[in-house]
Design a protein around this motif. Structure first.
Motif, PDB file in Angstrom:
ATOM      1  N   UNK A 168      10.739   3.726  -2.550  1.00 42.10           N
ATOM      2  CA  UNK A 168       9.787   2.906  -1.807  1.00 42.10           C
ATOM      3  C   UNK A 168      10.552   1.725  -1.229  1.00 42.10           C
ATOM      4  N   UNK A 169      10.567   1.619   0.093  1.00 39.60           N
ATOM      5  CA  UNK A 169      11.306   0.590   0.802  1.00 39.60           C
ATOM      6  C   UNK A 169      10.338  -0.381   1.468  1.00 39.60           C
ATOM      7  N   UNK A 170      10.627  -1.683   1.365  1.00 42.80           N
ATOM      8  CA  UNK A 170       9.787  -2.732   1.938  1.00 42.80           C
ATOM      9  C   UNK A 170      10.589  -3.485   2.997  1.00 42.80           C
ATOM     10  N   UNK A 171       9.949  -3.745   4.147  1.00 50.30           N
ATOM     11  CA  UNK A 171      10.620  -4.516   5.190  1.00 50.30           C
ATOM     12  C   UNK A 171      10.232  -5.985   5.098  1.00 50.30           C
ATOM     13  N   UNK A 172      11.232  -6.870   5.189  1.00 50.54           N
ATOM     14  CA  UNK A 172      11.009  -8.309   5.240  1.00 50.54           C
ATOM     15  C   UNK A 172      11.435  -8.820   6.606  1.00 50.54           C
ATOM     16  N   UNK A 173      10.448  -9.288   7.399  1.00 47.83           N
ATOM     17  CA  UNK A 173      10.764  -9.834   8.720  1.00 47.83           C
ATOM     18  C   UNK A 173      11.592 -11.106   8.588  1.00 47.83           C
ATOM     19  N   UNK A 174      11.296 -11.928   7.565  1.00 50.52           N
ATOM     20  CA  UNK A 174      12.038 -13.173   7.365  1.00 50.52           C
ATOM     21  C   UNK A 174      13.516 -12.908   7.091  1.00 50.52           C
ATOM     22  N   UNK A 201       7.324   9.013   4.894  1.00 47.05           N
ATOM     23  CA  UNK A 201       6.226   8.479   5.705  1.00 47.05           C
ATOM     24  C   UNK A 201       6.094   6.972   5.529  1.00 47.05           C
ATOM     25  N   UNK A 202       5.391   6.364   6.477  1.00 47.69           N
ATOM     26  CA  UNK A 202       5.206   4.912   6.520  1.00 47.69           C
ATOM     27  C   UNK A 202       3.882   4.540   5.866  1.00 47.69           C
ATOM     28  N   UNK A 203       3.852   3.350   5.247  1.00 45.59           N
ATOM     29  CA  UNK A 203       2.623   2.817   4.655  1.00 45.59           C
ATOM     30  C   UNK A 203       2.502   1.346   5.030  1.00 45.59           C
ATOM     31  N   UNK A 204       1.262   0.822   5.088  1.00 44.99           N
ATOM     32  CA  UNK A 204       1.075  -0.585   5.467  1.00 44.99           C
ATOM     33  C   UNK A 204       1.379  -1.548   4.328  1.00 44.99           C
ATOM     34  N   UNK A 205       1.710  -2.774   4.692  1.00 46.02           N
ATOM     35  CA  UNK A 205       1.917  -3.860   3.734  1.00 46.02           C
ATOM     36  C   UNK A 205       0.978  -4.995   4.127  1.00 46.02           C
ATOM     37  N   UNK A 206       0.246  -5.533   3.143  1.00 46.95           N
ATOM     38  CA  UNK A 206      -0.698  -6.612   3.400  1.00 46.95           C
ATOM     39  C   UNK A 206      -0.207  -7.917   2.791  1.00 46.95           C
ATOM     40  N   UNK A 224       8.036   2.111   3.594  1.00 46.45           N
ATOM     41  CA  UNK A 224       8.382   3.518   3.808  1.00 46.45           C
ATOM     42  C   UNK A 224       8.504   4.217   2.463  1.00 46.45           C
ATOM     43  N   UNK A 225       7.792   5.315   2.308  1.00 42.55           N
ATOM     44  CA  UNK A 225       8.008   6.223   1.187  1.00 42.55           C
ATOM     45  C   UNK A 225       9.089   7.201   1.625  1.00 42.55           C
ATOM     46  N   UNK A 226      10.272   7.018   1.103  1.00 43.40           N
ATOM     47  CA  UNK A 226      11.437   7.787   1.536  1.00 43.40           C
ATOM     48  C   UNK A 226      11.704   8.911   0.537  1.00 43.40           C
ATOM     49  N   UNK A 273       0.844  -1.193   0.000  1.00 41.61           N
ATOM     50  CA  UNK A 273       0.000   0.000   0.000  1.00 41.61           C
ATOM     51  C   UNK A 273       0.874   1.235   0.000  1.00 41.61           C
ATOM     52  N   UNK A 274       1.457   1.554  -1.142  1.00 41.40           N
ATOM     53  CA  UNK A 274       2.312   2.729  -1.261  1.00 41.40           C
ATOM     54  C   UNK A 274       1.922   3.477  -2.522  1.00 41.40           C
TER      55      UNK A 274
END
Length: 212
Positions: free
Chosen positions: A185-191, A134-139, A152-154, A10-11
């Motif tokens: 646009x940056x995406x976080x991967x917990x894995x 700003x931060x945005x959610x990931x589904x 994150x929209x950096x 969701x960015x």
């Protein structure tokens, strides 16, 4: 090991431009997959990796952590451009697979080979504008789980003043020099315990762009 996971991001993205890669219009990425786990070392292949980082506890940490990784990516991007032999796998620990950024990396690799393009000098300098970022959610499309701090929209400024762009070993004076507004646009991967570049856009001439 490549982890299989489908997510929707969701960015918001705008028109993009990559030096040596041309300009294209972004398409939403519905099912990107994370990269293999990152480590704090350099692989035998020479591909740079990022140090593991835990998931952010709040928006400020998400922006800060994403910014640190993107600054590292800009250094790796310079080395990627500097060596015509380096392929897209050189950036695999910083770029989200099957994303628009991955396509741009591949296009840049093709372009630098065809045009004998490279760079030398000092790497790109990145200065984030954390007030605009700003931060945005990931589904997760498979489970429906939402990570409210997953993207994150950096926004910030990318300075290429110290970079010398070459075509066939001769300086290409047609590329403007200076500090230019960009969005990543940056995406976080917990894995994988890391942030990955999903997209990157030049904001030159765009309304509301950071002042650089």
């Amino acid at each position: 090991m490549r982890i299989q996971r489908s997510i929707g991001v969701a960015v918001s993205v705008v028109g993009a431009a990559l030096i040596l890669a041309g300009c294209t219009t972004p398409e939403p990425q519905k099912t990107p997959k994370p990269t293999p786990s990152a480590t704090a070392t350099v692989e035998p292949t020479g591909a740079p990796t990022q140090a593991p980082v835990s998931g952010p506890k709040d928006e400020a940490q998400a922006v800060s952590d994403a910014n640190k990784v993107y600054a590292e990516y800009k250094q790796a991007w310079f080395r990627f451009l500097a060596d015509p032999a380096l392929g897209p796998d050189y950036l695999e620990h910083f770029v989200w697979p099957d994303s628009r950024m991955a396509t741009l990396v591949q296009d840049t690799y093709t372009g630098k080979a065809e045009n004998q393009a490279s760079v030398e000098g000092e790497p790109f300098v990145w200065q984030a504008n954390e007030a605009l970022s700003y931060v945005a959610p990931v589904t997760n499309n498979s489970t429906g789980e939402v990570d409210p701090l997953g993207a994150v929209n950096l926004f910030g400024c990318s300075d290429n003043t110290g970079v010398t762009f070459l075509l066939g070993g001769v300086e290409n004076a047609n590329i403007p020099k200076g500090s230019f507004p960009y969005q990543a646009v940056m995406i976080y991967s917990a894995e994988d315990e890391g942030w990955f570049v999903q997209d990157e856009m030049s904001l030159t001439g765009k309304e509301g762009a950071p002042l650089c």
